[in-house]
Motif scaffolding. Structure first.
Motif, PDB file in Angstrom:
ATOM      1  N   PHE A  64      36.514  35.374  41.819  1.00 18.89           N
ATOM      2  CA  PHE A  64      36.384  36.580  42.624  1.00 18.89           C
ATOM      3  C   PHE A  64      34.970  37.147  42.599  1.00 18.89           C
ATOM      4  N   GLN A  65      34.435  37.308  41.395  1.00 18.94           N
ATOM      5  CA  GLN A  65      33.077  37.840  41.250  1.00 18.94           C
ATOM      6  C   GLN A  65      32.110  36.734  40.899  1.00 18.94           C
ATOM      7  N   MET A  66      31.099  36.521  41.743  1.00 19.20           N
ATOM      8  CA  MET A  66      30.062  35.535  41.446  1.00 19.20           C
ATOM      9  C   MET A  66      28.723  36.186  41.747  1.00 19.20           C
ATOM     10  N   PRO A  67      27.661  35.716  41.104  1.00 16.41           N
ATOM     11  CA  PRO A  67      26.353  36.333  41.337  1.00 16.41           C
ATOM     12  C   PRO A  67      25.949  36.298  42.813  1.00 16.41           C
ATOM     13  N   GLU A  68      26.202  35.146  43.486  1.00 19.21           N
ATOM     14  CA  GLU A  68      25.702  35.032  44.860  1.00 19.21           C
ATOM     15  C   GLU A  68      26.803  35.163  45.919  1.00 19.21           C
ATOM     16  N   PHE A  69      28.023  35.384  45.464  1.00 18.41           N
ATOM     17  CA  PHE A  69      29.125  35.246  46.395  1.00 18.41           C
ATOM     18  C   PHE A  69      30.325  36.013  45.859  1.00 18.41           C
ATOM     19  N   GLY A  71      34.922  36.360  46.242  1.00 15.84           N
ATOM     20  CA  GLY A  71      36.146  35.728  46.739  1.00 15.84           C
ATOM     21  C   GLY A  71      36.522  36.147  48.148  1.00 15.84           C
ATOM     22  N   LEU A  72      36.361  37.442  48.470  1.00 12.48           N
ATOM     23  CA  LEU A  72      36.747  37.912  49.804  1.00 12.48           C
ATOM     24  C   LEU A  72      35.870  37.314  50.893  1.00 12.48           C
ATOM     25  N   ALA A  73      34.545  37.260  50.600  1.00 12.30           N
ATOM     26  CA  ALA A  73      33.614  36.678  51.574  1.00 12.30           C
ATOM     27  C   ALA A  73      33.937  35.196  51.782  1.00 12.30           C
ATOM     28  N   ALA A  74      34.245  34.514  50.655  1.00  2.42           N
ATOM     29  CA  ALA A  74      34.586  33.084  50.733  1.00  2.42           C
ATOM     30  C   ALA A  74      35.825  32.889  51.594  1.00  2.42           C
ATOM     31  N   LEU A  75      36.803  33.751  51.383  1.00  2.00           N
ATOM     32  CA  LEU A  75      38.051  33.678  52.138  1.00  2.00           C
ATOM     33  C   LEU A  75      37.766  33.798  53.635  1.00  2.00           C
ATOM     34  N   GLU A  76      36.891  34.743  53.951  1.00  2.00           N
ATOM     35  CA  GLU A  76      36.555  34.946  55.359  1.00  2.00           C
ATOM     36  C   GLU A  76      35.907  33.708  55.976  1.00  2.00           C
ATOM     37  N   VAL A  77      34.994  33.102  55.194  1.00  2.00           N
ATOM     38  CA  VAL A  77      34.319  31.891  55.687  1.00  2.00           C
ATOM     39  C   VAL A  77      35.347  30.795  55.988  1.00  2.00           C
ATOM     40  N   VAL A  78      36.286  30.638  55.057  1.00  2.00           N
ATOM     41  CA  VAL A  78      37.295  29.577  55.235  1.00  2.00           C
ATOM     42  C   VAL A  78      38.166  29.875  56.457  1.00  2.00           C
ATOM     43  N   ASP A  84      43.488  26.307  57.657  1.00  2.00           N
ATOM     44  CA  ASP A  84      44.754  26.833  57.160  1.00  2.00           C
ATOM     45  C   ASP A  84      45.005  26.319  55.733  1.00  2.00           C
ATOM     46  N   ILE A  85      43.904  26.053  55.016  1.00  2.00           N
ATOM     47  CA  ILE A  85      44.042  25.498  53.661  1.00  2.00           C
ATOM     48  C   ILE A  85      44.581  26.577  52.723  1.00  2.00           C
ATOM     49  N   PRO A  86      45.471  26.186  51.815  1.00  2.00           N
ATOM     50  CA  PRO A  86      45.920  27.158  50.809  1.00  2.00           C
ATOM     51  C   PRO A  86      44.692  27.685  50.035  1.00  2.00           C
ATOM     52  N   PHE A  87      44.669  28.974  49.865  1.00  2.00           N
ATOM     53  CA  PHE A  87      43.514  29.626  49.226  1.00  2.00           C
ATOM     54  C   PHE A  87      44.044  30.496  48.084  1.00  2.00           C
ATOM     55  N   ILE A  88      43.680  30.116  46.866  1.00  2.00           N
ATOM     56  CA  ILE A  88      44.165  30.876  45.720  1.00  2.00           C
ATOM     57  C   ILE A  88      42.982  31.467  44.963  1.00  2.00           C
ATOM     58  N   ILE A  89      43.057  32.746  44.704  1.00  2.00           N
ATOM     59  CA  ILE A  89      41.989  33.382  43.943  1.00  2.00           C
ATOM     60  C   ILE A  89      42.308  33.262  42.447  1.00  2.00           C
ATOM     61  N   VAL A  90      41.334  32.713  41.730  1.00  2.00           N
ATOM     62  CA  VAL A  90      41.499  32.568  40.275  1.00  2.00           C
ATOM     63  C   VAL A  90      40.357  33.372  39.642  1.00  2.00           C
ATOM     64  N   SER A  91      40.705  34.490  39.049  1.00  2.00           N
ATOM     65  CA  SER A  91      39.645  35.410  38.679  1.00  2.00           C
ATOM     66  C   SER A  91      39.809  35.889  37.242  1.00  2.00           C
ATOM     67  N   GLY A  92      38.682  36.323  36.651  1.00  2.00           N
ATOM     68  CA  GLY A  92      38.757  36.893  35.329  1.00  2.00           C
ATOM     69  C   GLY A  92      39.352  38.288  35.402  1.00  2.00           C
ATOM     70  N   THR A  93      38.868  39.028  36.364  1.00  2.00           N
ATOM     71  CA  THR A  93      39.356  40.403  36.524  1.00  2.00           C
ATOM     72  C   THR A  93      39.597  40.641  37.997  1.00  2.00           C
ATOM     73  N   ILE A  94      40.729  41.141  38.310  1.00  2.00           N
ATOM     74  CA  ILE A  94      40.965  41.532  39.693  1.00  2.00           C
ATOM     75  C   ILE A  94      41.966  42.676  39.696  1.00  2.00           C
ATOM     76  N   GLY A  95      41.562  43.735  40.352  1.00  2.00           N
ATOM     77  CA  GLY A  95      42.447  44.903  40.416  1.00  2.00           C
ATOM     78  C   GLY A  95      43.550  44.668  41.424  1.00  2.00           C
ATOM     79  N   GLU A  96      44.641  45.400  41.242  1.00  2.00           N
ATOM     80  CA  GLU A  96      45.805  45.253  42.117  1.00  2.00           C
ATOM     81  C   GLU A  96      45.432  45.494  43.581  1.00  2.00           C
ATOM     82  N   ASP A  97      44.619  46.550  43.819  1.00  2.00           N
ATOM     83  CA  ASP A  97      44.277  46.900  45.205  1.00  2.00           C
ATOM     84  C   ASP A  97      43.442  45.821  45.884  1.00  2.00           C
ATOM     85  N   VAL A  98      42.486  45.236  45.123  1.00  2.00           N
ATOM     86  CA  VAL A  98      41.666  44.154  45.675  1.00  2.00           C
ATOM     87  C   VAL A  98      42.537  42.938  45.972  1.00  2.00           C
ATOM     88  N   ALA A  99      43.454  42.656  45.052  1.00  2.00           N
ATOM     89  CA  ALA A  99      44.345  41.518  45.222  1.00  2.00           C
ATOM     90  C   ALA A  99      45.160  41.660  46.498  1.00  2.00           C
TER      91      ALA A  99
END
Ligand code: C2E
Ligand code: CA
Ligand code: CA
Length: 575
Positions: A64-69, A71-78, A84-99
């Protein structure tokens, strides 16, 4: 063990992750689940785009959090790339609202790096769902294709044609150019279908489709409306001459026979042409007017094309009205049968009568068969109509007989459609049984051109008719190009010389020769001959000199209702 574990299923994984340690963690977890992984790791937009372009991926796992990128931006690009590829966010920290927001934007799932136990089941579930989505897409595409294409030929159907025409019309309207709609109908296809069987009919339609496809440009549309009706939509045509060239090319395609099941089949087509904007500005009007012109082409003797015109448009309007009204006429007994006597030319006595149908229209008065028999033929209404005329005429004949006179023969016109209709033989024997009329009283008149449409088939039915004891006359003889060799094979009793040859005898040399030849030929084959359309004494004298057996025509009497016929018999001479 699950399927994936048992078979070591391969997985093409696109990992969006900046941290190599986390990468190792994730890969290990997945491998443990039984997958062979083929993967690429990216951590910025540019690399992600490149990776999406270069490979097909089964699944995307994204941090979800990367220095240059992120998860949400990546999702948009895809998703932007419509993947229609399955897209799963695997993150160290992610709040309920962001999820929640990520899921709303099209992520399929999210989970925490410290809880990777959920990862493999989530991947399996998403792969499964993706498979189902893909299958559904294929099914939808197939459905869509079927909804817009004709199953038999694979051509665009009526609906797709409609769409394409709408687009084409919008285009030409804008560009102020023109387009042409051609309505192509195979000549006598219905007959062929009835006689040779539907499987050959289907093969023929496919073969015709192939030929037509070679005649049109890629930008043009060939569609099948159903039956033997095709539409060719020509766009970008500058002038009438270009359309004529296209029309000629299409007709030319029917010159060579179609070979089906080892049999050569000759079939022609008639084409009607409507142009935007002169013949209509909307899809339906253009098709309707092209169809009207096609019918006109058929009336002109088939195997030709005709451009739509105001006259043609009015005439077809009539045709549709006639069809509907004719159904009503049959239901509500508006049909009448008139009788015209036939005479022995040697002794001048009446030998029989020909039944000729008329339509007593409540508003238009008495309508002659030339106006409605062809519509009845095309629509199949001729089958009930023909049977009705036969039964009615037999009843009338019995009335005529009860008076002083005894017409020996009743001539009934049997249409082409009836000749090839499978039930006709049964119908005839039923009528004989029901009415008790002797079969030898009946003579069926069948046109020469009708027999020549399918001589092999005709001969079978004619033999069955003959076997019942019913007489057979060839009507309009001399116009159907049959040869003597052919004639010998048919169980015929009488040749009826066509009116057009009788009209100009004895003055016209050619006609005189033709009539002489027909009579000589009939004598040689032991057939009786009757001349129709005898209007003058000169014709009568000439025919009787040549030993023509019988004659029929205005010179003797016009067709008349049964009552008049009975009166005519009282005063006239009977055989
Ligand atoms: P067709 O069988 O050749 O009938 C002869 C036609 O010639 C009749 O026209 C008749 O009225 C007309 N005619 C008779 N004598 C003369 C003459 O001296 N001069 C001229 N110019 N014409 C003469 P009609 O009654 O209008 O019938 C036209 C056609 O309609 C018939 O031609 C026949 O093909 C068809 N038709 C009539 N009734 C029936 C029917 O019940 N069933 C079927 N299938 N066809 C029918
Ligand atoms: Ca006739
Ligand atoms: Ca005739």
């Amino acid at each position: 063990m699950s399927e994936a574990e048992a078979k070591n299923v391969s997985l093409r994984l696109l990992l969006i992750e900046d941290n190599p340690d986390d990468e190792a963690l994730v890969l290990r977890a997945i491998r443990k689940g039984g997958f062979n992984i083929e993967h690429v790791r990216v951590d910025n937009e540019k690399d992600l785009i490149a990776a999406l372009k270069s490979h097909d991926w089964d699944i995307v796992l994204s941090d979800f959090q990367m220095p240059e990128f992120n998860g949400l931006a990546a999702l948009e690009v895809v998703r932007e790339r419509n993947k229609d590829i399955p897209f799963i966010i695997v993150s160290g920290t992610i709040g309920e609202d962001v999820a929640v927001e990520a899921m709303r934007k099209g992520a399929h799932d999210y989970l925490m790096k410290d809880n990777l136990i959920r990862l493999v089941p989530a991947i399996r579930r998403e792969l499964n769902d993706a498979d189902e989505r893909a299958a559904l897409r294929v099914a939808q595409m197939t459905l869509r294709h079927q909804a817009y294409h004709d199953v038999l030929t694979g051509l665009p159907n009526r609906w797709l044609l409609h769409d394409r025409m709408k687009q084409a019309l919008a285009y030409v309207r804008n560009k102020k150019t023109s387009l042409a709609v051609m309505f192509l109908d195979l000549d006598r296809f219905k007959n062929l279908n009835d006689t040779l069987g539907h499987s050959i009919g289907d093969q023929l339609l496919r073969a015709v489709t192939k030929r037509l496809q070679t005649c049109i440009f890629e930008r043009d549309t060939l569609a099948r409306l159903g039956g033997d009706d095709f539409i060719i939509l020509l766009t970008d045509l500058p002038d009438k001459q270009a359309i004529e060239t296209a029309g000629n090319r299409l007709l030319q395609a029917f010159r060579e026979p179609f070979v089906l099941d080892g049999k050569e089949i000759y079939i022609d087509a008639s084409i009607g042409i409507a142009q935007y904007p002169v013949n209509g500005e909307e899809v339906d009007t253009l098709i309707k007017n092209a169809e009207a012109a096609m019918y006109y082409a058929k009336d002109q003797g088939r195997n030709n094309y005709q451009f739509s015109s105001d006259d043609i448009q009015a005439a077809t309007a009539d045709r549709f009205v006639i069809e509907n009204e004719l159904r009503r006429a049959i239901r509500e007994s508006e049909l009448r049968v008139f009788y015209q006597p036939q005479f022995n030319l040697q002794d001048g006595k009446i030998t029989g009568v020909e039944a000729l149908v008329r339509w007593q229209h409540p508003r238009h008065g008495l309508i002659l068969p030339d106006k409605f028999i062809s519509v009845a033929e095309e629509t199949g209404l001729i089958i009930p109509l023909g049977e009705w005329v036969l039964r009615h005429a037999i009843k009338d004949l019995q009335r005529m007989k009860s008076e002083a006179c005894q017409p020996k023969q009743l001539a009934i016109n049997l249409s082409v459609r009836q000749l090839y209709h499978t039930d006709t033989i049964d119908m005839l024997s039923e009528v004989l049984a029901d009415t008790g009329i002797g079969p030898d009283v009946l003579e069926l008149e069948i046109t020469e051109s009708g027999i020549m449409q399918n001589p092999e088939r005709a001969v079978i039915n004619l033999k069955a008719i003959q076997k019942m004891g019913i007489g057979i006359a060839i009507d309009d003889f001399g116009t159907g190009y049959s040869s003597l060799a052919y004639l010998k094979r048919f169980p015929i009793d009488t040749l009826k010389i066509d009116r057009s040859f009788v009209r100009d005898i004895p003055l016209d040399k050619d006609d005189t020769t033709i009539v002489k030849t027909i009579i000589a030929m009939a004598n040689a084959l032991n057939l009786r001959v009757i001349a129709e359309g005898v209007e003058t004494q000169a014709q009568y004298n000439f025919l009787s000199q040549l030993k023509c057996d019988k004659g029929q025509g205005y010179l003797f009497a016009r067709p008349m209702p049964c009552e008049d016929m009975i009166r005519f018999f009282r005063t006239g001479q009977c055989a």
